[in-house]
Design an enzyme around this catalytic site. Structure first.
Site, mmCIF file in Angstrom:
data_model
loop_
_atom_site.group_PDB
_atom_site.id
_atom_site.type_symbol
_atom_site.label_atom_id
_atom_site.label_comp_id
_atom_site.label_asym_id
_atom_site.label_seq_id
_atom_site.Cartn_x
_atom_site.Cartn_y
_atom_site.Cartn_z
ATOM 1 C CG ASN A 100 -39.029 1.185 37.033
ATOM 2 O OD1 ASN A 100 -39.548 1.200 36.281
ATOM 3 N ND2 ASN A 100 -37.801 1.573 37.226
ATOM 4 C CG ASP B 292 -30.903 5.264 40.171
ATOM 5 O OD1 ASP B 292 -30.586 4.720 39.045
ATOM 6 O OD2 ASP B 292 -32.194 5.947 40.551
ATOM 7 C CE LYS C 18 -42.649 -17.082 47.661
ATOM 8 N NZ LYS C 18 -44.090 -18.551 47.862
ATOM 9 C CG PHE D 221 -36.760 10.829 28.484
ATOM 10 C CD1 PHE D 221 -35.391 10.151 27.259
ATOM 11 C CD2 PHE D 221 -37.852 10.846 28.288
ATOM 12 C CE1 PHE D 221 -36.753 10.296 26.021
ATOM 13 C CE2 PHE D 221 -38.092 10.738 27.464
ATOM 14 C CZ PHE D 221 -38.173 10.632 26.274
ATOM 15 C CE LYS E 273 -31.103 13.060 36.889
ATOM 16 N NZ LYS E 273 -32.703 12.637 37.035
ATOM 17 C CE LYS F 270 -26.584 10.349 34.309
ATOM 18 N NZ LYS F 270 -28.126 8.851 34.501
HETATM 19 N N1 CTP Z 1 -30.054 5.946 33.644
HETATM 20 C C1 CTP Z 1 -29.021 4.776 32.451
HETATM 21 N N2 CTP Z 1 -28.744 4.115 34.278
HETATM 22 C C2 CTP Z 1 -28.999 4.044 35.058
HETATM 23 C C3 CTP Z 1 -29.985 4.660 35.857
HETATM 24 C C4 CTP Z 1 -30.621 5.862 34.459
HETATM 25 O O1 CTP Z 1 -28.676 4.903 32.008
HETATM 26 N N3 CTP Z 1 -28.784 3.264 36.007
HETATM 27 C C5 CTP Z 1 -30.729 6.532 32.552
HETATM 28 C C6 CTP Z 1 -32.397 6.615 32.510
HETATM 29 O O2 CTP Z 1 -33.038 6.116 30.859
HETATM 30 C C7 CTP Z 1 -32.537 8.372 32.223
HETATM 31 C C8 CTP Z 1 -31.556 8.599 32.219
HETATM 32 O O3 CTP Z 1 -30.504 8.125 33.002
HETATM 33 O O4 CTP Z 1 -32.384 8.800 30.251
HETATM 34 C C9 CTP Z 1 -31.929 10.047 33.934
HETATM 35 O O5 CTP Z 1 -32.368 8.876 34.692
HETATM 36 P P1 CTP Z 1 -33.147 9.080 36.113
HETATM 37 O O6 CTP Z 1 -33.773 8.273 36.524
HETATM 38 O O7 CTP Z 1 -34.346 10.326 35.999
HETATM 39 O O8 CTP Z 1 -31.617 9.832 36.744
HETATM 40 P P2 CTP Z 1 -31.073 9.209 37.319
HETATM 41 O O9 CTP Z 1 -29.809 9.444 36.512
HETATM 42 O O10 CTP Z 1 -30.992 7.118 37.694
HETATM 43 O O11 CTP Z 1 -30.556 10.095 39.175
HETATM 44 P P3 CTP Z 1 -31.982 10.423 39.868
HETATM 45 O O12 CTP Z 1 -32.246 8.835 40.249
HETATM 46 O O13 CTP Z 1 -30.685 10.619 41.183
HETATM 47 O O14 CTP Z 1 -32.506 10.944 39.944
#
Ligand code: CTP
Length: 421
Positions: free
Chosen positions: A225, A291, A301, A337, A351, A355
């Site tokens: 990303n 995610d 490869k 975040f 969130k 969380k």
């Molecule tokens: N985070 C995490 N582990 C994951 C995904 C996210 O610990 N697998 C944490 C990120 O570091 C951030 C927070 O969760 O502090 C929110 O991440 P974000 O990507 O905004 O949200 P998601 O929970 O992944 O939900 P979505 O992508 O559906 O918005």
């Protein structure tokens, strides 16, 4: 909190200059002659002092005098060769706890306000992450001039440099007015106050994550990303500068004076964070964790000749924050975040609750030029007790300083005795 640090913390709070590295910048005004006394006072107070002179400063004070007073090499030229592949002055700018420029001339203020770095001192100021303090000294008409006043306002309000105001009196050219450099006692007291207030996270264990995880597809490809890691690194730097014991779990390689655990995948980040979590007082999870990851990773490869289309099957990664939110102790603080492309407030609030976070920092990723990869961001900060703040566009380091203040407030609240009705 680590109990072993208590006696060290006490001695530091009694003498905040002890063992601190101070870059003493000297620019070319008549008050430069006082820099020798100042260097000596700083050194006798326990600081490690490194003097940096502008070319004009050498007209007023010699490197030899400052070398004797600081007991360290004096730095004057951007282009000196010290036999190291990494220039010593950049190393110094990185390790400084504080940059103090006394005297700061009108010319130097103008350069700093505009990001000009045409000599060693101005280059080091741009390269440092430490607090910068300036003690202006000049003719009163020059200080009153709107250009100088404008530069001071930029340095103070935009870059958060601390200005130690000049005093009123007779200046070297015989004029009377504001422009005399603050007394050395005032400068010493201001430096002491800044260093002690800056160490307010002293002894706190802070775990910070940074960067975006990479989920391998085959030995050369991955799902990644856009995260640059800048926010997490700024957070770790700010907390470290305030005295916290920082551990950074990062997907981006950085050279820092605190431990950095380099990881690549969400699983590796989970393992590192879970190992460190028990010992931390606060977790700041800035990392962009993927995610999803490919269900299987090809050992070889993947060849494009094998087929016209390929299908990647993905499976969900663990949500690190969610898992830790479930096991967090009452004395631990978690800041998460939220990167959102719509309904920022609603998603961030959801969130924060889901969380079990104390604080969430949300940003709208659709705003151009800020956020991913940029040095700046604009965020909303929501707290579990209903607090809401909007921070308009500012450097990530300034956001990090703000988060340090929030952490400080929450640590203090955790320690205050509860009032029972
Ligand atoms: N985070 C995490 N582990 C994951 C995904 C996210 O610990 N697998 C944490 C990120 O570091 C951030 C927070 O969760 O502090 C929110 O991440 P974000 O990507 O905004 O949200 P998601 O929970 O992944 O939900 P979505 O992508 O559906 O918005």
């Amino acid at each position: 909190m680590n109990k072993n640090r208590t006696s060290e913390s006490n001695s530091e709070s009694l003498n905040p200059l002890q063992h601190r590295t101070i870059l003493l910048g000297v620019s070319g005004g008549i008050a430069a002659y006082k820099a020798c006394d100042l260097a000596s006072m700083l050194r006798r107070a326990g600081a490690e002092v490194h003097a940096v002179l502008t070319p004009n400063a050498k007209e007023f004070v010699t490197p030899l005098s400052l070398m004797t007073m600081t007991r360290n090499t004096v730095h004057c030229s951007q282009f000196s060769f010290d036999g190291q592949w990494r220039p010593e002055h950049i190393e110094l700018a990185k390790k400084a706890d504080l940059v103090l420029i006394a005297p700061a001339t009108a010319d130097l203020l103008a350069k700093l306000a505009n990001g000009i770095c045409d000599d060693l001192l101005t280059t080091m100021v741009l390269a440092t992450r430490a607090q910068v303090m300036l003690a202006p000294a000049m003719n009163p008409q020059m200080l009153e001039h709107p250009a100088t006043q404008n530069n001071l306002a930029i340095l103070q309000n935009r870059y958060r440099y601390e200005i130690i105001p000049s005093e009123i009196g007779e200046v070297a050219c015989g004029d009377w007015g504001a422009g005399k450099m603050a007394s050395l006692e005032t400068i010493m007291a201001t430096v002491g106050a800044r260093l002690s207030s800056h160490r307010t996270l002293n002894g706190r264990q802070l775990l910070v994550t940074a960067g975006g995880t990479r989920e391998p597809i085959d030995p050369v490809r991955f799902i990644g990303n856009r995260s640059s890691g800048k926010m997490g690194i700024a957070m770790a730097d700010a907390a470290h500068a305030r005295g916290a014991d920082v551990t950074l779990v990062s997907t981006v390689e950085v050279d820092r004076p605190y431990p950095v655990i380099l990881v690549e995948t969400a699983f590796e980040m989970q393992e590192a964070v879970e190992t460190e979590f028990d010992n931390c007082d606060a977790l700041v999870m800035t990392a962009a964790v993927a995610d999803f990851r490919p269900i299987s990773v090809s050992e070889q490869k993947i060849k494009k000749t094998e087929s016209e289309d390929i299908v990647l099957e993905l499976t969900k990664n663990p949500d690190i924050l969610d898992l830790l939110g479930r096991v967090k102790r009452k004395d631990q603080i978690i800041i998460g975040f939220a990167a959102e492309s719509e309904a920022l407030f609603t998603h961030a609030t959801e969130k924060l609750r889901r969380k079990n976070l104390d604080v969430i920092v949300g940003n709208d990723i659709t705003v151009p030029d800020i956020g991913f990869g940029s040095d700046d961001n604009a965020v909303i900060i929501l707290t579990v007790d209903g607090g809401r703040e909007n921070l308009s566009r500012m450097p990530k380091r300034a956001i990090a300083e703000h988060l340090c203040d929030i952490l400080l407030g929450r640590f203090t609240a955790l320690e205050s005795p509860k009032v029972t009705k």
